[in-house]
Enzyme design. Structure first.
Site, PDB file in Angstrom:
ATOM      1  N   HIS A 224       7.822  -7.246  -1.221  1.00  0.00           N
ATOM      2  CA  HIS A 224       7.316  -6.124  -0.931  1.00  0.00           C
ATOM      3  C   HIS A 224       6.024  -6.899   0.417  1.00  0.00           C
ATOM      4  CE1 HIS A 224       9.469  -3.637  -3.138  1.00  0.00           C
ATOM      5  NE2 HIS A 224      10.587  -3.990  -2.649  1.00  0.00           N
ATOM      6  N   ARG A 226       3.007  -5.637   1.403  1.00  0.00           N
ATOM      7  CA  ARG A 226       2.279  -5.523   0.752  1.00  0.00           C
ATOM      8  C   ARG A 226       1.263  -5.313  -0.618  1.00  0.00           C
ATOM      9  NH1 ARG A 226       2.651   1.277   0.981  1.00  0.00           N
ATOM     10  NH2 ARG A 226       4.791   1.666  -0.225  1.00  0.00           N
ATOM     11  N   GLU A 227       2.409  -5.902  -1.113  1.00  0.00           N
ATOM     12  CA  GLU A 227       1.991  -6.538  -2.749  1.00  0.00           C
ATOM     13  C   GLU A 227       1.382  -7.778  -3.151  1.00  0.00           C
ATOM     14  OE1 GLU A 227       5.535  -5.635  -3.811  1.00  0.00           O
ATOM     15  OE2 GLU A 227       5.502  -3.762  -3.335  1.00  0.00           O
ATOM     16  N   ARG A 282       5.697  -2.153   3.929  1.00  0.00           N
ATOM     17  CA  ARG A 282       6.480  -2.740   2.412  1.00  0.00           C
ATOM     18  C   ARG A 282       7.861  -3.793   2.853  1.00  0.00           C
ATOM     19  NH1 ARG A 282       8.180  -0.897  -2.046  1.00  0.00           N
ATOM     20  NH2 ARG A 282      10.494  -0.531  -2.445  1.00  0.00           N
ATOM     21  N   ASN A 298      14.096  -5.313  -1.558  1.00  0.00           N
ATOM     22  CA  ASN A 298      14.899  -4.932  -2.769  1.00  0.00           C
ATOM     23  C   ASN A 298      14.806  -3.705  -2.759  1.00  0.00           C
ATOM     24  OD1 ASN A 298      14.240  -5.709  -5.643  1.00  0.00           O
ATOM     25  ND2 ASN A 298      13.036  -4.081  -6.423  1.00  0.00           N
ATOM     26  N   ARG A 299      16.481  -3.550  -2.188  1.00  0.00           N
ATOM     27  CA  ARG A 299      17.420  -2.683  -1.772  1.00  0.00           C
ATOM     28  C   ARG A 299      18.595  -3.346  -0.895  1.00  0.00           C
ATOM     29  NH1 ARG A 299      14.336  -0.991  -4.615  1.00  0.00           N
ATOM     30  NH2 ARG A 299      13.630   0.835  -4.339  1.00  0.00           N
ATOM     31  N   HIS A 350       6.317  -7.618  -8.655  1.00  0.00           N
ATOM     32  CA  HIS A 350       6.245  -6.743  -7.589  1.00  0.00           C
ATOM     33  C   HIS A 350       4.439  -6.185  -7.926  1.00  0.00           C
ATOM     34  CE1 HIS A 350       9.616  -5.852  -5.721  1.00  0.00           C
ATOM     35  NE2 HIS A 350      10.404  -6.561  -6.230  1.00  0.00           N
ATOM     36  N   SER A 351       4.343  -5.907  -7.078  1.00  0.00           N
ATOM     37  CA  SER A 351       2.803  -4.344  -8.054  1.00  0.00           C
ATOM     38  C   SER A 351       3.110  -3.285  -7.607  1.00  0.00           C
ATOM     39  CB  SER A 351       1.681  -5.047  -7.609  1.00  0.00           C
ATOM     40  OG  SER A 351       1.038  -4.624  -5.871  1.00  0.00           O
ATOM     41  N   TYR A 352       2.383  -1.887  -8.066  1.00  0.00           N
ATOM     42  CA  TYR A 352       1.783  -2.344  -9.151  1.00  0.00           C
ATOM     43  C   TYR A 352       2.147  -1.435 -10.222  1.00  0.00           C
ATOM     44  CZ  TYR A 352       0.398   2.398  -7.526  1.00  0.00           C
ATOM     45  OH  TYR A 352       0.025   3.328  -6.441  1.00  0.00           O
ATOM     46  N   TYR A 403      12.532   4.185 -12.771  1.00  0.00           N
ATOM     47  CA  TYR A 403      13.527   4.976 -11.467  1.00  0.00           C
ATOM     48  C   TYR A 403      15.064   4.331 -11.398  1.00  0.00           C
ATOM     49  CZ  TYR A 403      10.843   2.690  -8.107  1.00  0.00           C
ATOM     50  OH  TYR A 403      10.038   1.566  -7.761  1.00  0.00           O
ATOM     51  N   GLU A 425       5.509  -5.906 -12.396  1.00  0.00           N
ATOM     52  CA  GLU A 425       4.507  -4.785 -11.691  1.00  0.00           C
ATOM     53  C   GLU A 425       3.301  -5.370 -11.923  1.00  0.00           C
ATOM     54  OE1 GLU A 425       5.412  -2.892  -8.938  1.00  0.00           O
ATOM     55  OE2 GLU A 425       7.373  -2.503  -9.562  1.00  0.00           O
TER      56      GLU A 425
HETATM   57  O1  0X9 Z   1      11.062  -0.435  -5.715  1.00  0.00           O
HETATM   58  C1  0X9 Z   1      10.574  -1.115  -6.584  1.00  0.00           C
HETATM   59  O2  0X9 Z   1      11.522  -1.901  -5.826  1.00  0.00           O
HETATM   60  C2  0X9 Z   1      10.058  -1.918  -7.769  1.00  0.00           C
HETATM   61  N1  0X9 Z   1       8.691  -0.916  -7.138  1.00  0.00           N
HETATM   62  S1  0X9 Z   1       7.476  -1.577  -6.488  1.00  0.00           S
HETATM   63  O3  0X9 Z   1       6.541  -0.490  -6.264  1.00  0.00           O
HETATM   64  N2  0X9 Z   1       7.029  -2.726  -6.450  1.00  0.00           N
HETATM   65  O4  0X9 Z   1       8.077  -1.605  -5.400  1.00  0.00           O
HETATM   66  C3  0X9 Z   1      10.424  -2.206  -8.523  1.00  0.00           C
HETATM   67  C4  0X9 Z   1      12.153  -1.306  -8.798  1.00  0.00           C
HETATM   68  C5  0X9 Z   1      12.474  -1.844 -10.499  1.00  0.00           C
HETATM   69  N3  0X9 Z   1      13.961  -1.172 -11.026  1.00  0.00           N
HETATM   70  C6  0X9 Z   1      14.338   0.399 -10.226  1.00  0.00           C
HETATM   71  N4  0X9 Z   1      13.248   0.913 -11.160  1.00  0.00           N
HETATM   72  N5  0X9 Z   1      15.085   0.159 -11.174  1.00  0.00           N
HETATM   73 ZN    ZN Z   2       7.285  -4.668  -4.765  1.00  0.00          ZN
END
Ligand code: 0X9
Ligand code: ZN
Length: 444
Positions: A224, A226-227, A282, A298-299, A350-352, A403, A425
């Site tokens: 990401h 901005r991190e 991001r 990250n998706r 990652h952060s944060y 989440y 994070e």
């Molecule tokens: O949303 C994300 O990709 C990660 N957080 S961030 O704020 N750095 O974007 C966390 C992903 C962790 N995985 C789950 N929460 N399922």
């Molecule tokens: Zn991230």
């Protein structure tokens, strides 16, 4: 509830006489603590005989214009926490363009960057909320002014690399320098290219001798854009390992037993965009063809791609892309991990939030049996070490507890590649302290 496909368990594996869990605890500790202080060598602008002066960077808008533009763009923006009682409220805020800094889609407190019209919408919707910072424009303008004042020369040559955030070319030259000054331990690896043709690079670090049978440990940062804090954190870790070899018996034993791979910038196009155009960007820089840009890397990983906690809407901050591994950045990193063959452990940094997240995140499930329990115990161990040494409170737990998110790197590294894997994070804990925009002192 579907049972995830679990790769081979690495729980009982050890590297040399070092159990994997000790290694991970050490690696994690070092990565989170950040640099102990400026090294004399870097402060002088050289490491060994290597001059750290970066290559010339293309000229952008004059700093004063840039800073004025940042002030205009972010005028009146605040950071706020908002109590969501129904997920449909999040849809409404999303439709109004609110920048959600915590990406969950469930009831509870969420952090947002809001302009005055969006804040008014939150009020009209009757949502309980609290403005935690009113100085977003100032925060961003001050950071840009500080970085502009440092100038290219000062960025590395006149000061310690870790004294502030660094643009991509400086990160690249520092990475080269780390390898050049430790040729017996480190080499620069080229994983492949980003969408815009930038190299995705890293360091392979291992003790001298035949490394064929050494299991790999891979740490990647900055999926990401901005991190920013994630980049110096993992590079400091790499530097510490290199400087500790032959000095510190534990580091020496670790590097004689494993192959460490550190990829500081997984998303170089996004990183450059966050420096040059939009600090709070991001995603990557995919042109989605509908006027929107960017896929959330990250998706985009293939394990459970397209499930909950990812969006099919290209404008979304959590847009999953057109298919699993549609993006070169996630593709080349995954291919690199698979080519390593024997990846025992993996961290996606990652952060944060100060969190240590274990698989899985795509649904309310955990790896079965001992593998699941090992992740939970390791997460707790990391948090205890961090608290002991730095006083910072990090919360461990399964990623779904934060989440749901599907198609993540860490879920893939465990579920698809069989590694023990965590998403870290880093600091700060919340938006009160600036969220993604941290003072440079936070690096050290
Ligand atoms: O949303 C994300 O990709 C990660 N957080 S961030 O704020 N750095 O974007 C966390 C992903 C962790 N995985 C789950 N929460 N399922
Ligand atoms: Zn991230």
């Amino acid at each position: 509830m579907p049972t995830p496909a679990i790769g081979a368990s690495t729980t009982g594996r050890s590297v040399g006489r070092m159990p994997i869990r000790t290694l991970l605890a050490a690696a994690t500790l070092a990565a989170v603590l950040g640099p102990a202080g400026p090294s004399a060598a870097a402060a002088s602008g050289t490491i060994g005989s290597i001059n750290l002066a970066p290559a010339a960077r293309p000229a952008g808008p004059a700093p004063a214009d840039r800073i004025a533009a940042i002030r205009r763009r972010h005028a009146g923006e605040v950071l706020a926490r908002v109590l969501i009682t129904d997920p449909r409220q999040l849809d409404r805020l999303d439709a109004a363009g609110c920048d959600q800094w915590t990406h969950g889609h469930q009831a509870g407190w969420h952090e947002f960057r809001l302009d005055q019209a969006q804040l008014e919408l939150v009020r009209r919707m009757g949502l309980r909320h609290e403005v935690v910072r009113e100085d977003v424009a100032e925060l961003l303008a001050a950071e840009a002014a500080r970085l502009a004042a440092a100038g290219d020369g000062a960025a590395v040559g006149g000061a310690d690399f870790f004294a502030d955030y660094r643009p991509l070319d400086v990160v690249a030259s520092f990475t080269d320098t780390l390898a050049a000054t430790h040729p017996e331990l480190a080499s620069v690896v080229d994983l492949g290219q980003s969408l815009e043709g930038r190299p995705i690079r890293g360091l392979r670090i291992t003790g001298p001798g035949d490394a064929t049978d050494r299991p790999a440990v891979l740490i990647n940062a900055l999926q990401h854009a901005r991190e920013w804090i994630t980049v110096p954190t993992v590079l400091w870790f790499a530097q510490s390992m290199l400087e500790g070899y032959g000095q510190d018996p534990e580091i020496t034993a670790i590097l004689d037993a494993i192959e460490l791979h550190v990829i500081p910038v997984t998303n170089p196009d996004g990183y450059v965009w966050s420096w040059d155009e939009n600090r709070l960007w991001r995603k990557n820089r995919r042109d989605n063809g509908d006027g929107s840009f960017g896929v959330d890397l990250n998706r985009n990983w293939s394990f459970q791609w397209g499930g909950q906690g990812a969006s099919e809407n290209p404008s979304s901050a959590i847009y999953r892309g057109t298919g699993p591994f549609s993006e070169p950045e996630s593709t080349v990193l995954s291919q690199y991990i698979l080519d390593l063959g024997d990846v025992a452990a993996h961290l996606d940094v990652h952060s944060y939030g100060q969190l240590i997240l274990s698989p899985f995140g795509y649904d309310f499930v955990e790896p079965e049996g001992i593998t699941g329990r090992t992740h939970l115990v390791l997460g707790r161990t990391f948090a205890d070490y961090i608290a002991e040494v730095s006083g910072a409170i990090y919360d461990p737990g399964p990623a779904w507890g934060l989440y749901l998110a599907s198609g993540t790197c860490s879920d893939w590294a465990h579920g698809g590649a069989g590694a023990i894997s965590f998403t870290f994070e880093l600091r700060p804990a919340n938006a009160n302290e600036g969220g993604f925009v941290l003072p440079p002192e936070a690096i050290e």
